[in-house]
Design an enzyme around this catalytic site. Structure first.
Site, PDB file in Angstrom:
ATOM      1  N   THR A  55       0.831  -1.203   0.000  1.00 57.34           N
ATOM      2  CA  THR A  55       0.000   0.000   0.000  1.00 57.34           C
ATOM      3  C   THR A  55       0.865   1.253   0.000  1.00 57.34           C
ATOM      4  OG1 THR A  55      -1.432   1.321   1.438  1.00 57.34           O
ATOM      5  CG2 THR A  55      -0.121  -0.350   2.522  1.00 57.34           C
ATOM      6  N   TYR A  59      -1.655   0.067  10.496  1.00 54.12           N
ATOM      7  CA  TYR A  59      -1.939  -0.610   9.228  1.00 54.12           C
ATOM      8  C   TYR A  59      -0.749  -0.481   8.273  1.00 54.12           C
ATOM      9  CZ  TYR A  59      -3.548  -1.194   4.459  1.00 54.12           C
ATOM     10  OH  TYR A  59      -3.636  -1.572   3.149  1.00 54.12           O
TER      11      TYR A  59
END
Ligand code: UDP
Length: 330
Positions: A122, A146
């Site tokens: 990501t 995250y």
């Protein structure tokens, strides 16, 4: 792969989710064989392609058994928890599933003699941009558990590649968007937190007005800029990346975005154009942790893999998402 080689067989871990299922379809379209491994905690049975094996990413023994029994050639790994806000409240869940789960998967792969992996990373690994567009050498300073859980995986995979001969390509997604309505596949998160589905659902009267998080950013219209990339284009990146690994390439890390920034207001305007009705919204305070602008420098994947985004027009992306939002299958 030589033209005579049999079509590869790939285990799609986390394949019942939004991006994994779209990638599985691209592999099937290329004539490959797939099976899905998913715990269905956030994925959907109806989205899974090929045989569905229900299991936990952290279950190393199960994974090894599945990989051996199915005689897979390679793994694509999408299984992760991906809500930034939740990760700040429950960080251990994110390190456990995303980081620990990937360690279990890679260990199982190596025991089963499988060396090719495409991993979903990501742009959140970069943290707040110090320069834009974000290139792959941008400093990596994630600002959420995250992002950190994924960044740890990238380092873990780099170390394993060097030591164990793992061939691994990491794809750093920007904002996945759009749907594959022709395959009955689209975005369905509970709760939904993403802008495009929320704006569509608000415009269709399926939920209250959208909260627009901040209009006082230093951007062209005061709202946040993001790089929306169609899941179909993400899927083609996976196919190209895996093909290269199966040819013996050691793999690399690539951004996958269009390189174009779109503001929140521009997304709302696209939804209005596509649906022909306005998006009801209320301006709300900034959402914690949202950087003003994130968009990719995606030259590396173009040069190395010959990848191109085919859905760069935001209306085009929103149109497929709208088809899905009108009649979601799950
Ligand atoms: N956003 C918004 N209202 C919402 C959800 C998102 O204004 O209800 C904004 C958010 O602040 C960000 C952009 O839309 O600037 C994209 O957010 P999303 O959650 O879709 O993806 P992210 O960039 O956080 O991965």
């Amino acid at each position: 792969m030589s033209p005579q080689s049999p079509a590869p067989k790939v285990l799609i871990v986390g394949g019942a989710g939004y991006i994994g299922s779209a990638c599985a379809v691209s592999l099937l379209e290329a004539g490959w064989t797939v099976a899905t491994y998913d715990d269905l905690s956030t994925g959907h049975r109806q989205a899974a392609q090929g045989d569905l094996i229900q299991g936990d990413i952290r279950d190393r023994g199960r994974l090894e058994g599945v990989l051996r029994a199915g005689r897979f050639d390679a793994v694509m790994h999408f299984a992760a928890k991906s809500l930034v806000g939740e990760s700040t409240r429950h960080p251990l869940r994110y390190y456990d599933v995303n980081t620990g789960g990937t360690a279990a998967l890679v260990d199982a792969m190596l025991s089963a003699g499988i060396k090719s992996l495409v991993f979903s990373s990501t742009c959140a690994i970069y943290g707040d941009p110090v320069r834009l567009p974000l290139d792959e050498d941008h400093p990596r300073a994630p600002v959420s558990p995250y992002g950190d859980s994924k960044e740890m995986v990238e380092r873990m995979l780099a170390a394993t590649r060097a030591r164990e001969g793992l061939r691994v390509t990491t794809l750093r997604y920007f904002n996945a968007a759009g749907a594959l309505p022709e395959h009955g596949l689209g975005e369905s998160h509970h709760p939904e937190t993403h802008l495009i589905p929320l704006a569509l659902q608000a415009a269709l009267g399926q939920r209250p007005p959208l909260a627009l998080f901040g209009e006082d950013y230093d951007t062209r219209d005061g709202t946040c800029v993001r790089d929306y990339i169609h899941v179909r284009d993400l899927a083609s990146a996976h196919l190209l990346a895996m093909r290269r690994l199966l040819e013996g390439d050691p793999g690399d890390a690539y951004n996958v975005g269009t390189g174009m920034g779109t503001t929140v207001r521009e997304v709302l305007q696209a939804v209005e154009r596509v649906l022909g009705v306005p998006v009801p919204y209320e301006v709300a305070p900034r959402r914690e942790g949202d950087p003003p602008a994130l968009y990719a420098q995606a030259d590396k994947i173009r040069g190395a893999l010959g990848w191109e985004a085919h859905h760069v027009d935001i209306d085009d992306i929103v149109r497929t998402a709208a088809q899905w939002a009108r009649a979601p299958r799950y």
